[in-house]
Design an enzyme around this catalytic site. Structure first.
Site, PDB file in Angstrom:
ATOM      1  N   PHE A  42     -42.104 -28.075  38.355  1.00  0.00           N
ATOM      2  CA  PHE A  42     -41.635 -26.830  37.740  1.00  0.00           C
ATOM      3  C   PHE A  42     -42.783 -26.145  37.001  1.00  0.00           C
ATOM      4  CE2 PHE A  42     -41.075 -29.922  34.352  1.00  0.00           C
ATOM      5  CZ  PHE A  42     -41.415 -29.229  33.191  1.00  0.00           C
ATOM      6  N   CYS A  43     -42.609 -24.840  36.775  1.00  0.00           N
ATOM      7  CA  CYS A  43     -43.590 -24.021  36.069  1.00  0.00           C
ATOM      8  C   CYS A  43     -42.838 -22.844  35.465  1.00  0.00           C
ATOM      9  CB  CYS A  43     -44.705 -23.576  37.012  1.00  0.00           C
ATOM     10  SG  CYS A  43     -44.119 -22.674  38.465  1.00  0.00           S
ATOM     11  N   THR A  44     -43.535 -21.804  35.066  1.00  0.00           N
ATOM     12  CA  THR A  44     -42.883 -20.690  34.382  1.00  0.00           C
ATOM     13  C   THR A  44     -41.948 -19.923  35.302  1.00  0.00           C
ATOM     14  OG1 THR A  44     -44.861 -20.458  33.018  1.00  0.00           O
ATOM     15  CG2 THR A  44     -43.258 -18.657  32.945  1.00  0.00           C
ATOM     16  N   ILE A  79     -38.866 -22.082  35.235  1.00  0.00           N
ATOM     17  CA  ILE A  79     -38.145 -22.190  33.960  1.00  0.00           C
ATOM     18  C   ILE A  79     -37.363 -20.915  33.669  1.00  0.00           C
ATOM     19  CG2 ILE A  79     -38.413 -22.482  31.460  1.00  0.00           C
ATOM     20  CD1 ILE A  79     -41.056 -24.023  32.128  1.00  0.00           C
TER      21      ILE A  79
END
Length: 262
Positions: free
Chosen positions: A183-185, A212
């Site tokens: 996951f990341c932004t 996210i």
């Protein structure tokens, strides 16, 4: 509405051999609409963070999607009381998110993903639907992670995304035998990360679709602690997508090479 500025983040991996010709057109469209932010164009696709009046932002997206190559572009939305960008940049780059692995070509095929609601359900029950333990892998830089991350997420304290492949090789044993959700932004880094991990023989790897920000939008802050750093003047967003006050990080957000990461 007190929060009158619509902020969008979006990316799409799609071949853009005409990116040099595309740049002035997108710049003119954004200027005409009064938008500010950053658009990156590379051979592998488009990555953008923009803000402005809602009608203007959505009008620009409609124009962009009229090009069949961008028809599938999905934007994540949030609101702010003020314009979080000071200027408009449309830049040509080698990659829309730098990894320095030219063999990674997301436009040729995505790694499988998991949507926010399914991930929440897995975290609620403690395993995926096949009974396999789930491990969350944060692909962001260390200073971003310090603002907030998922409970028990793996954080290798990388300082830039180009360090990610080496970190995977060094810590591969942590991932074996589990369902790994990167996951990341906003989805772009975790998509490249998932493709890379599949390529080195880690088959049970998924990307969190939309990152996210999409998770916040769809399920709120369940299993997440803290805020999510964003690369604009708002600095960070809470799980309800409200902005935190900006201070020292606002200067970093104006750097065109980091203001667009997602």
């Amino acid at each position: 509405m007190s929060d009158a500025v619509l902020n969008i983040s979006a990316y799409l991996f799609v071949p853009l051999p005409d990116r040099a010709e595309l740049r002035p057109r997108l710049l003119a469209q954004c200027q005409a609409a009064g938008l500010k932010g950053t658009i990156l164009l590379a051979d592998e696709g488009i990555n953008l963070f923009l803000a402005g009046a809602a009608q203007a932002v959505r009008g620009f997206l409609a124009e962009l999607r009229a090009d069949p190559r961008f028809a599938l572009l999905e934007a994540k939305e949030s609101w702010s009381a003020q314009q979080p960008f000071r200027r408009l940049l449309v830049k040509l780059k080698r990659e829309i998110i730098r990894m320095d692995h030219p063999a990674i070509r997301p436009a040729a095929g995505r790694a499988p993903g998991v949507d926010a609601r399914t991930l929440k359900r897995w975290l609620d029950q403690g395993h995926d639907d096949g009974g396999r333990p789930v491990v969350l892998l944060d692909t962001r830089n260390a200073f971003e992670v310090d603002y907030g991350t998922f409970e028990n997420a793996i954080d290798w304290r990388i300082t830039k995304f180009t360090e990610f492949p080496q970190a995977v090789q060094a810590h591969r044993a942590e991932l074996e035998g589990r369902t790994v959700v990167s996951f990341c932004t906003g989805g772009i880094r975790c998509e490249k990360a998932a493709i890379y991990m599949h390529g080195i023989g880690l088959p049970n790897v998924l990307q969190l679709d939309g990152g996210i920000l999409k998770y916040f939008e769809e399920v709120g802050g369940a299993h997440y602690r803290g805020d999510c750093f964003v690369f604009d003047g708002r600095e960070a967003l809470a799980p309800d997508l409200s902005a935190r006050s900006a201070h020292s990080s606002a200067r970093r957000a104006e750097d065109p090479d980091i203001a667009i990461k997602a």
